[in-house]
Design an enzyme around this catalytic site. Structure first.
Site, PDB file in Angstrom:
ATOM      1  N   TYR A 173       0.791  -1.340   0.062  1.00 29.06           N
ATOM      2  CA  TYR A 173       0.066  -0.016   0.084  1.00 29.06           C
ATOM      3  C   TYR A 173       0.914   1.388  -0.033  1.00 29.06           C
ATOM      4  CZ  TYR A 173      -3.828   3.282   1.076  1.00 29.06           C
ATOM      5  OH  TYR A 173      -4.829   4.194   0.666  1.00 29.06           O
ATOM      6  N   ASP A 176     -17.901   3.089  -8.145  1.00 27.93           N
ATOM      7  CA  ASP A 176     -16.635   3.430  -7.006  1.00 27.93           C
ATOM      8  C   ASP A 176     -16.740   4.979  -7.135  1.00 27.93           C
ATOM      9  OD1 ASP A 176     -14.330   4.221  -5.586  1.00 27.93           O
ATOM     10  OD2 ASP A 176     -13.347   2.534  -6.392  1.00 27.93           O
TER      11      ASP A 176
END
Length: 686
Positions: free
Chosen positions: A456, A619
């Site tokens: 990440y 999204d």
């Protein structure tokens, strides 16, 4: 694998001039998620992708294993309101978790709010809830199809019926009840233009007070910041005396804190930490003395006491000083301070007296992550929930007086056939980058172990031991899982975070590349057997590695990624990320993002590894246009025979609230793709 024919994507003639540079954007038309042409493109791409994925071997076995791992009761730590206990519970394969109520914290309880009553398709999720002081009413928010937009309702606990109150167009906030339960604070935005709910920019969030029985139009605006990019959030102290308003500009770790006495009808705000020079968050009080967690003068954070009469920084008193471990959360419970820290990216819980004297460390079966701690100022018993790479969730009780700790719920017995270890790669500038390595005990270095590298590296978010049915399935089938703790994350303090953002963002990609190199040379695996995966900011990470170092990876799966670094700030909450990425409209910062923007770093004539781009059509965090445009450009530049596909989930968003049935199908497709590209998997030893 042989190359598949994917649909041709029309190239437009849009050219932007950005800071003096002409930048073509031939797939700009894919940003219009309402157009018939975009819908046809999505359908055509999905048809090719699903045909390809349906033919992959092992998919049915993977889906079965995912189903087995998800078919267990999971629950959060219970919290007491009045004489009742409330908690979220996920009943195995049910599409959505439910809010339950019980008379005893050990009980699984009875269902109070089931979001499936709002949608037979299971696409409505219960995303937020807040119980009032006496446990008789619950303010709760639902979201549809994975959107960040929330609608608030209020349920009467005794009758199980909803009150007439209904609040729309809320985002990025929780509900905070008034002590007398007459209403609650929440965050509201203006309604977006017709048809623009999934793309419109979200700014000028208002902190509003809703009084029960009134229309939303009558809600009182308590606070709106003069800077439309500052987001306020609210809390009420346990003694019911103070409203705490904390504002932050986007995702920057610089907060401003004000307090208001709730007995004052004007709710006049008084400064407590008025300068945005650090991240400071109040978590408790003793009268006019407030306990706060801050990174001011403490890269790994400390707990301080702030006197409202003399709130100057020079008068702040250290209560729990900075240590070698990262202090991530603190709570004022049972008359003591319960602090959650990270030691080498795994949770540690320590208890202190209000004056800072250490009491004890609460035993945890590590390496684990504490996902929640609940309790009240007047109760000596607290509850905590933990997870790990092999444990979907355990709930514990801990007596702050006696020190007794007891497990009161476990989803499954932890798998002792799985081993978790630590390893370290060396980045381009010599920085040591740690990783978790998770494997079946019988899987050993052989040079060809199928390996999934996940990362990440951003927004001060720490990657810690956490259960994922998909990753557990990968491990159970004989793969190695590597979780990288990259710079930009929240594992090791403010310097670690700052070293991976803005002008230093390339460090994150270098760290990820170093982890890939280490895995390929460690004896565990090779480039051909290595797949990289990440979502959101992690999708950007995978896209950057794919475009900068395609030679390091055997396959790539970027999910809901930020791929267009020159336009991310034009959609929904994207503007808030400039604190991590930089502002493309700023001439000095434009070169930072231009240099690594995955969409703009694709090179025609390059043989890219097999890639499965994944996104959701609803999204509204990282709009799907990022993935649409990147997939189209990747298909156009792909010179090799490797499959280059995009999978677009319908009625799904950034990930939160996705029905379990969709999760199983999506993860089965993803894992089958990974196995086919970098397998075969290692069968269990006889």
């Amino acid at each position: 694998m042989t190359r598949r024919s994917w649909p041709e994507t029309r190239r437009g003639d849009v050219v932007d001039v950005l800071n003096g540079e002409r930048v073509p954007d031939p797939y700009r038309w894919l940003e219009d998620d309402r157009s018939e042409e975009t819908a046809a493109w999505v359908a055509a791409q999905n048809a090719v992708t699903h045909e390809f994925l349906s033919e992959l071997p092992g998919r049915d076995e993977i889906a079965q294993r995912l189903t087995e791992l998800l078919d267990t009761v999971r629950r959060m730590a219970p919290e007491r309101h009045g004489s009742r206990w409330f908690s979220m519970r996920h009943d195995g394969l049910a599409d959505q978790p439910v809010l339950v109520m019980a008379d005893d914290p050990r009980s699984l309880g009875t269902v109070l709010i089931d979001p499936r009553e709002f949608s037979t398709a299971g696409t409505v999720a219960l995303t937020s809830w807040s119980v009032n002081e006496d446990g008789k009413q619950v303010a709760y928010a639902t979201s549809d199809a994975g959107s960040d937009w929330k609608s608030w309702r209020v349920r009467d606990v005794d009758t199980g019926e909803d009150l007439p109150d209904l609040l729309h167009w809320s985002k990025f906030s929780e509900a905070t009840w008034l002590p007398d339960s007459s209403g609650f604070f929440y965050g509201a935005l203006d309604a977006p233009a017709e048809g623009a709910a999934l793309t419109a920019t979200n700014q000028a969030l208002r902190l509003q007070l809703h009084l029960l029985g009134t229309e939303q139009a009558a809600d009182r605006v308590v606070y709106v910041d003069p800077d439309p990019r500052r987001i306020p959030e609210s809390a009420v102290t346990d003694d019911g005396r103070w409203l705490i308003v904390t504002t932050s500009r986007g995702t920057e770790l610089q907060t401003v804190v004000h307090v208001a006495e709730l007995a004052d009808p004007s709710l006049a705000l008084r400064p407590l930490a008025p300068e945005p020079i650090a991240q400071t968050r109040v978590f408790g009080n003793d009268g006019t003395t407030f306990y706060a967690l801050t990174d001011l003068g403490a890269a790994r954070r400390r707990v301080v006491a702030i006197d409202l009469a003399v709130p100057a920084i020079s008068q702040w008193r250290d209560i729990v000083p900075e240590s070698d471990d990262m202090l991530v959360a603190a709570q004022h419970l049972g008359g003591r301070l319960v602090c959650q820290l990270l030691h080498d990216a795994s949770s540690v819980l320590r208890v202190f007296e209000p004056d800072g004297q250490p009491v004890r460390t609460i035993p945890l079966e590590g390496p684990v992550t504490v996902t929640g701690v609940t309790g009240r100022l007047e109760d000596s018993v607290i509850h905590l929930a933990t997870t790990s790479f092999v444990d979907p969730g355990s709930v514990w009780s801990h007596d702050l007086v006696t020190g007794e700790t007891e497990r009161i719920h476990s989803a499954v017995d932890a798998d002792d056939l799985v081993v978790t270890e630590r390893a370290t790669a060396t980045s381009a500038d010599g920085t040591a980058v740690p990783m978790f390595l998770v494997r079946r005990r019988d899987v050993t270095p052989s040079g060809d172990v199928p390996t999934m590298l996940y990362g990440y590296g951003g927004f001060d978010i720490a990657l810690t031991p956490e259960f994922s049915a998909a990753r557990a399935t990968w491990v159970s089938r004989g793969g190695l899982l590597a979780i990288a703790n990259l710079r930009g994350g929240g594992e090791f303090g403010r310097e670690w975070y700052d070293a991976g953002r803005r002008e230093h963002k390339q460090n994150v990609f270098d760290d990820f590349a170093a982890c890939a190199r280490w895995l390929a040379s460690s004896g565990w695996t090779s480039v051909d057997h290595l797949v990289v995966n990440g979502g959101s900011n992690g999708g950007l990470l995978v896209g950057a590695l794919l475009t900068q170092h395609p030679e390091l990876i055997g396959a790539a799966v970027p999910e809901v990624g930020v791929m267009d670094m020159l336009r991310f700030h034009h959609f929904t909450i994207g503007w808030a990320w400039t604190g991590d990425y930089g502002d493309p409209d700023n001439a000095d910062e434009y070169p930072w993002v231009r240099a690594y923007s995955p969409l703009h770093q694709l090179r025609p004539g390059t043989s890219y590894p097999p890639t499965l781009v994944m996104t959701g059509d609803h999204d509204d965090r990282v709009v799907p246009a990022h993935s649409f445009k990147f997939a189209a450009a990747l298909q156009a530049t792909q010179a090799g025979d490797a499959p280059t596909l995009i999978r677009i989930e319908t009625s799904a968003g950034h990930g939160a609230g996705k029905p379990v049935s969709k999760v199983i199908g999506e993860r089965a497709d993803m894992l089958a793709f990974c196995e086919a590209m970098v397998g075969p998997m290692h069968a269990p030893a006889p």
